[in-house]
Scaffold this motif. Structure first.
Motif, PDB file in Angstrom:
ATOM      1  N   HIS A 138      27.151  73.800  47.387  1.00  0.00           N
ATOM      2  CA  HIS A 138      26.841  73.858  48.816  1.00  0.00           C
ATOM      3  C   HIS A 138      26.452  72.485  49.376  1.00  0.00           C
ATOM      4  N   TYR A 186      31.935  80.497  50.618  1.00  0.00           N
ATOM      5  CA  TYR A 186      31.514  79.258  51.277  1.00  0.00           C
ATOM      6  C   TYR A 186      32.489  78.117  51.003  1.00  0.00           C
ATOM      7  N   ARG A 189      34.152  75.776  53.846  1.00  0.00           N
ATOM      8  CA  ARG A 189      33.554  74.447  54.022  1.00  0.00           C
ATOM      9  C   ARG A 189      34.576  73.348  53.709  1.00  0.00           C
ATOM     10  N   THR A 221      29.041  81.998  47.217  1.00  0.00           N
ATOM     11  CA  THR A 221      29.490  80.612  47.077  1.00  0.00           C
ATOM     12  C   THR A 221      31.008  80.522  47.116  1.00  0.00           C
ATOM     13  N   TYR A 256      20.356  79.212  54.191  1.00  0.00           N
ATOM     14  CA  TYR A 256      21.471  79.585  53.320  1.00  0.00           C
ATOM     15  C   TYR A 256      20.952  80.411  52.147  1.00  0.00           C
ATOM     16  N   GLY A 311      22.866  73.610  50.793  1.00  0.00           N
ATOM     17  CA  GLY A 311      22.258  74.479  49.801  1.00  0.00           C
ATOM     18  C   GLY A 311      20.757  74.350  49.726  1.00  0.00           C
TER      19      GLY A 311
END
Length: 381
Positions: free
Chosen positions: A340, A266, A270, A263, A349, A344
């Motif tokens: 996410h 990510y 993102r 995470t 994922y 998510g």
């Protein structure tokens, strides 16, 4: 991982396990999820690398290593990579079922059963839970009636992990009506007449972990397959619970650390509203909290591993660790999934699998509520 807990030999072993997970387990895990079962060859491949049966004596094909840190490394590496189903399989093989076969058997039984557990040709499982009995072992109703040199076993079990891959089962049976002194453990080969496997149970998570219903109809099990004396089963089951709960806790902390680091990567990539999600204060605060909680959990875990290695981990302390670490795992997966956003919720994922796989952790091996009851009793209340 705290380096103070492990020496150079452990670190070299960890690198080897890491490579095995990266090259053999992770690439195949999605296929196993679809099939609903791990490839049985996983066990023999692990056996070739020396990842199974650490405490088994050399005369029975094992290394004779009484150091739980090697167990911990295997569970840690498998779960950190997001392979919870394989983690459960290894935990059962090394930490949960093997102690019964290694410590409660006579020489003849050891010679029959132990070599295969080291090579991976023998896959272990334990059959305790029944359709009407979960945490309460005194409620077991599967009967074993002595008939000459055999026990005649009738009954059923459910939620049995390794239920399809397993070919050697430790089965909890009732040999008298006494709640505690009426349980007896029998070791049963999976091809025994009268032994039947039901359906592979469909779960919300751990899809690659084969979980079966078992039934026994007039199944004859030799008295020579009994562990210890008749009526000792309850106490035999209870004695290994601290190690079982320690093993589950290792997997929980490792899985939480794994989804946290995934995470963290990510949110740095993102973007939302034109900038990385990691730049928002809420994201920073959530991840700061998780990182701190994981540090606390790892410190507690390493201390319990060291304590267990010295033979001093108590049931109450193992219960504290088990409920705390597994609740933390689920809480971490939940918060990471939220970061996410909609992605998510997509199976592609890793966080989505981490979320559903985490849910069972606070239930099996003793629910959080049972763990708190154990702790309360230890406090004298």
């Amino acid at each position: 991982m705290s380096r103070s807990t492990y020496d150079s030999e452990h670190l070299a072993f960890r690198e080897m396990v890491h490579d095995f997970v990266e090259q053999t387990i992770t690439p195949a895990h999605e296929e196993w999820e679809t099939k609903g079962c791990l490839d049985k060859a996983l066990f023999t491949e692990a056996g070739k690398l020396g990842l199974l049966g650490f405490p088994v004596a050399e005369q029975y094909g094992g290394p004779g290593v009484e150091d739980f840190r090697y167990h911990a490394i295997v569970i840690d590496e498998v779960n950190r990579a997001g392979n919870a189903a394989a983690g459960i399989a290894f935990s059962l093989q090394n930490d949960v079922v093997l102690p019964y076969i290694n410590e409660l058997t006579n020489d003849e039984q050891k010679a029959r059963w132990l070599p295969g557990t080291v090579t991976g040709d023998t896959v272990l499982a334990i059959a305790m839970t029944e359709p009407g009995t979960g945490s309460d072992l005194t409620g077991i109703r599967t009967t074993a009636v002595r008939d000459g040199d055999d026990y005649v076993v009738n009954g059923s079990k459910t939620f049995i992990s390794n239920g399809f891959n397993g070919n050697l089962f430790v089965v909890a049976t009732r040999t008298s009506d006494d709640p505690h002194k009426g349980l007896t453990l029998l070791v049963v080969e999976g091809d025994t007449p009268g032994f039947e496997r039901g359906r592979n149970l469909e779960k919300i998570g751990l899809h690659a972990q084969d979980t079966a219903e078992l039934s026994f109809t007039d199944m004859r099990v030799p008295v020579a397959n009994r562990l210890g004396e008749e009526g000792e089963g309850f106490y035999q089951l209870v004695r290994n619970l601290p190690q079982e709960r320690l093993s589950l806790s290792i997997g929980a902390v490792a899985a939480a650390e794994g989804v946290f680091h995934e995470t963290l990567g990510y949110v740095k990539e993102r973007k939302a509203f034109g900038k990385p999600v990691a730049t928002f204060q809420n994201t920073q605060f959530v991840l700061a909290e998780i990182a701190t909680e994981l540090d606390l959990a790892r410190t507690f875990l390493d201390d319990c591993i060291a304590e267990h290695n010295e033979g001093g981990l108590t049931p109450a302390r193992a219960a504290r660790l088990k409920w705390w670490s597994t609740e933390l795992q689920f809480r971490t997966a939940h918060r990471c999934l939220q970061l996410h956003g909609g992605y998510g919720y997509m199976r592609e994922y890793a966080v989505s699998r981490a979320f559903v796989d985490a849910r069972i952790q606070t239930i099996y091996g003793g629910t959080t509520e049972i763990m708190k009851t154990i702790i309360a009793k230890d406090l004298g209340i």
